[in-house]
Design a protein around this motif. Structure first.
Motif, short mmCIF file in Angstrom:
data_model
loop_
_atom_site.label_atom_id
_atom_site.label_comp_id
_atom_site.label_asym_id
_atom_site.label_seq_id
_atom_site.Cartn_x
_atom_site.Cartn_y
_atom_site.Cartn_z
N GLU A 120 -8.88 -4.86 -5.73
CA GLU A 120 -9.66 -3.64 -5.61
C GLU A 120 -8.85 -2.64 -4.80
OE1 GLU A 120 -12.32 -2.93 -7.10
OE2 GLU A 120 -13.79 -4.56 -7.13
N THR A 121 -8.99 -1.37 -5.13
CA THR A 121 -8.28 -0.31 -4.41
C THR A 121 -9.17 0.25 -3.29
OG1 THR A 121 -7.06 0.28 -6.40
CG2 THR A 121 -7.12 1.91 -4.62
N LYS A 122 -8.62 0.32 -2.10
CA LYS A 122 -9.37 0.86 -0.95
C LYS A 122 -8.59 2.00 -0.32
CE LYS A 122 -11.59 -1.83 1.94
NZ LYS A 122 -11.85 -2.85 2.99
N HIS A 123 -9.30 3.12 -0.08
CA HIS A 123 -8.70 4.24 0.63
C HIS A 123 -9.16 4.18 2.09
CE1 HIS A 123 -8.93 8.67 1.89
NE2 HIS A 123 -7.66 8.30 1.96
N ILE A 124 -8.21 4.28 3.00
CA ILE A 124 -8.51 4.23 4.44
C ILE A 124 -8.01 5.54 5.07
CG2 ILE A 124 -8.14 3.02 6.61
CD1 ILE A 124 -7.50 0.51 4.90
N PHE A 125 -8.92 6.22 5.73
CA PHE A 125 -8.53 7.45 6.42
C PHE A 125 -8.77 7.29 7.90
CE2 PHE A 125 -9.20 11.58 8.33
CZ PHE A 125 -8.11 12.29 7.85
N GLN A 126 -7.78 7.64 8.71
CA GLN A 126 -7.88 7.55 10.17
C GLN A 126 -7.59 8.90 10.79
OE1 GLN A 126 -5.18 4.77 11.97
NE2 GLN A 126 -6.09 4.97 14.00
N ASN A 127 -8.52 9.38 11.58
CA ASN A 127 -8.33 10.63 12.33
C ASN A 127 -7.76 10.27 13.70
OD1 ASN A 127 -8.51 13.08 13.70
ND2 ASN A 127 -10.40 13.66 12.67
N LEU A 128 -6.55 10.71 13.98
CA LEU A 128 -5.90 10.37 15.24
C LEU A 128 -6.37 11.24 16.40
CD1 LEU A 128 -2.24 9.90 13.94
CD2 LEU A 128 -3.93 8.13 14.44
N LYS A 129 -7.04 12.34 16.09
CA LYS A 129 -7.50 13.24 17.15
C LYS A 129 -8.86 13.82 16.74
CE LYS A 129 -5.95 16.99 20.15
NZ LYS A 129 -4.90 18.04 20.35
N PRO A 130 -9.92 12.99 16.78
CA PRO A 130 -11.23 13.47 16.34
C PRO A 130 -11.78 14.55 17.31
CG PRO A 130 -11.43 11.31 17.32
CD PRO A 130 -9.96 11.58 17.21
N GLY A 160 -4.22 13.31 10.76
CA GLY A 160 -4.88 12.30 9.94
C GLY A 160 -3.86 11.41 9.25
N ILE A 161 -4.24 10.17 9.07
CA ILE A 161 -3.43 9.23 8.30
C ILE A 161 -4.29 8.75 7.14
CG2 ILE A 161 -2.24 7.01 8.28
CD1 ILE A 161 -1.61 7.38 11.19
N SER A 162 -3.78 8.92 5.95
CA SER A 162 -4.51 8.53 4.74
C SER A 162 -3.68 7.51 3.99
CB SER A 162 -4.76 9.77 3.87
OG SER A 162 -5.59 9.45 2.79
N GLY A 173 0.82 -1.20 0.00
CA GLY A 173 0.00 0.00 0.00
C GLY A 173 0.86 1.25 0.00
N GLU A 174 0.24 2.41 0.11
CA GLU A 174 0.97 3.67 0.13
C GLU A 174 0.28 4.69 1.03
OE1 GLU A 174 0.95 6.05 -3.42
OE2 GLU A 174 -0.88 5.08 -4.16
N LEU A 175 1.08 5.54 1.61
CA LEU A 175 0.56 6.66 2.38
C LEU A 175 0.44 7.87 1.46
CD1 LEU A 175 2.64 6.43 5.69
CD2 LEU A 175 0.22 5.88 5.39
N ILE A 176 -0.69 8.59 1.58
CA ILE A 176 -0.87 9.81 0.81
C ILE A 176 -1.12 10.97 1.78
CG2 ILE A 176 -1.69 8.61 -1.24
CD1 ILE A 176 -4.52 9.34 -0.49
N ASP A 177 -0.94 12.16 1.30
CA ASP A 177 -1.08 13.33 2.17
C ASP A 177 -2.48 13.42 2.76
OD1 ASP A 177 1.50 14.12 1.76
OD2 ASP A 177 1.03 15.54 0.17
N SER A 178 -2.54 13.71 4.04
CA SER A 178 -3.81 13.95 4.72
C SER A 178 -4.20 15.42 4.56
CB SER A 178 -3.72 13.62 6.20
OG SER A 178 -4.86 14.08 6.88
N PRO A 179 -5.47 15.71 4.27
CA PRO A 179 -5.90 17.11 4.13
C PRO A 179 -6.10 17.81 5.47
CG PRO A 179 -7.75 15.65 3.80
CD PRO A 179 -6.56 14.77 3.96
N VAL A 180 -6.04 17.05 6.58
CA VAL A 180 -6.25 17.65 7.89
C VAL A 180 -5.13 17.21 8.83
CG1 VAL A 180 -8.75 17.74 7.62
CG2 VAL A 180 -7.70 15.72 8.67
N PRO A 181 -4.83 18.00 9.85
CA PRO A 181 -3.82 17.59 10.84
C PRO A 181 -4.28 16.32 11.56
CG PRO A 181 -4.36 19.91 11.06
CD PRO A 181 -5.39 19.34 10.15
#
Length: 489
Positions: free
Chosen positions: A473-483, A133-135, A123-131
């Motif tokens: 299949e390609t899946k995007h997973i976004f995790q907010n570390l500080k919701p 966050g892990i995308s 997989g790969e890490l991509i830039d998160s649009p918010v602080p």
């Protein structure tokens, strides 16, 4: 040979209907094996097994390194049983055993290639649009895969589908051509020996209008990979719409081979013959459309004809044989019909165009290597796949005309350019609408290069990294570390 069976949910079984089919040697029409004649009920049983095996997650959750090790083991077993597999392939298809041995080396190479790729995509890490966050982007197996293979290269085409599907954690149901199933049956014995869990890989034997139709239309099948004719491919596309299946289709080609006057003459002649007459022209990538610069046309055709007259036809097990029979009586009749059409259309028959007179070949489905000259792109024999030992020859004067002729087709699988002017070759390649274009080469393929066509030659790619992507299949997973609350409402 004794009855060969289907492989469903880890068990070797006969057809539910108890019906069977005799497998015929195209060299002499002798029965070489009897196999089950499965139907839609057998296909449903295999789909159920594959669905349950995928949903329980045993195979897809197996570490990729372990899956790769099992796929590598299959390659090793193919190498161990190379001679038996080559013998079966030649019995089944009529091709020379020397060619079949080469196929087995290629097949083992495909399994090894995908075994090595199994654990290479983390997989790969991509830039998160918010602080905070892990995308990340990951690839996951598609699910249950229906795989339908043709009769001309039974095990080679099977390997292009089996290896990436297994390496990526899918489950599958394979339907080989009903007239050439023997090496596919044997490789499923090796799949079992290698330790693939029950239900992961299933084999159903039978006709396309029953088994194939069920795989295409069943809502529990997530992907169809099909190699074969364009008419059947279009039917599969329609049937697959029931659940918007992923599709990977390779639907053949009518492949141009452009010969410029500045090419190495003797090499171009030799490769023009090699590009068509292996396996009696029953190759989707065969360079059956020769497009020759006018200034060398007559000399080139004369050289081809002289070589063709010396071809040795015969049994695939005779070391002197250069070309074996066609696959069946029906296919022989189809090729004969195309040749008759070519004559009616006004093409000139330079050589061949009939069955051989040799009494030793009368029981087999043999047809003489055939060359037509004075061909134009409005002719049926230029536009449609005869899928036999037939070359059509067209002339050109300019580079632009050569490319225009090459592109004048509904197909776009492969093509070739022969010239010692590399700049000219690159200009042509840039304009040729085909999935593979060779420069001073023809019909070379290898596991790490993608294979597939433009236009009506198909959808998607096999081999290479793109070949493994077809089964994921390609899946995007976004995790907010500080919701935190948004406080919008």
């Amino acid at each position: 040979m004794s009855l060969k069976q289907q492989y469903i949910n880890g068990e070797w079984v006969t057809a539910i209907s108890s019906e069977t089919r005799d497998i015929i040697n195209p060299f002499n029409q002798e029965v070489i094996a009897t196999v089950p004649e499965g139907n839609d009920q057998d296909a449903k049983a295999a789909i159920t097994a594959a669905r349950e095996a995928f949903d329980n997650g045993e195979w897809s959750s197996t570490p990729a390194t372990e899956r790769g090790a099992i796929v590598r083991k299959i390659a090793e077993l193919i190498e161990r049983d190379k001679e038996e597999l080559a013998r079966l392939e030649s019995l089944d298809t009529g091709k020379t055993v020397e060619e079949s041995r080469g196929d087995m080396d290629d097949i083992a190479g495909v399994f090894r290639y995908y075994a090595e790729l199994a654990d290479k995509d983390g997989g790969e890490l991509i830039d998160s649009p918010v602080p905070n966050g892990i995308s990340r982007v990951v690839r996951e197996p598609v699910g249950v895969c229906g795989q339908i293979t043709p009769w001309n290269y039974p095990l080679l085409q099977a390997s292009w589908k089996l290896a990436p599907a297994l390496a990526t954690g899918n489950t599958l149901i394979m339907k080989p051509s009903e007239i050439t199933p023997l090496t596919t049956i044997k490789v499923f014995e090796l799949i079992e020996e290698a330790g693939v869990p029950a239900g992961v890989a299933n084999l159903v034997l039978g006709a396309g209008h029953t088994v194939g139709a069920e795989l295409a239309s069943n809502g529990d099948v997530d992907l169809i990979s099909f190699t074969g004719g364009i008419v059947t491919g279009k039917k599969i596309m329609q049937a697959a719409s029931v659940n918007v299946k992923k599709l990977a289709l390779e639907l053949g080609g009518k492949n141009p081979n452009i010969i410029f006057a500045d090419a190495d003459f003797d090499t171009a002649v030799d490769q023009a013959l090699n590009g068509v007459f292996f396996h009696a022209g029953q190759i989707c990538s065969a360079g059956t459309r020769l497009i020759i610069e006018e200034s060398i046309h007559d000399k080139f055709v004369s050289a081809l004809v002289e070589r063709v007259k010396k071809f040795k036809l015969g049994s695939g097990f005779d070391e002197e044989t250069q070309m074996g029979p066609l696959i069946s009586a029906d296919h022989l009749a189809k090729v004969e019909k195309y040749v008759e059409t070519g004559v009616k259309e006004g093409a000139t028959l330079a050589v061949g165009g009939r069955r051989p007179e040799n009494p030793d070949l009368q029981k087999g489905f043999f047809y003489l290597p055939t060359i037509f000259t004075d061909c134009t792109t409005d002719m049926k024999i230029v536009q449609e796949e005869a899928f036999g030992p037939v070359i059509t020859v067209e002339k050109f004067r300019t580079e632009e005309e050569a490319v225009k002729l090459a592109n004048d087709s509904i197909y776009g699988l492969a093509g070739g350019v022969w010239t010692n002017d590399i700049a000219k070759a690159e200009r042509c390649v840039a304009k040729m609408r085909m999935g593979t274009v060779w420069i001073n080469e023809f019909n070379l393929y290898f596991p790490h290069a993608p294979w597939g066509g433009f236009k009506q030659s198909g959808i998607g790619r096999e081999l290479g990294k793109l070949g493994i992507e077809e089964y994921t299949e390609t899946k995007h997973i976004f995790q907010n570390l500080k919701p935190e609350p948004i406080n919008w409402f």
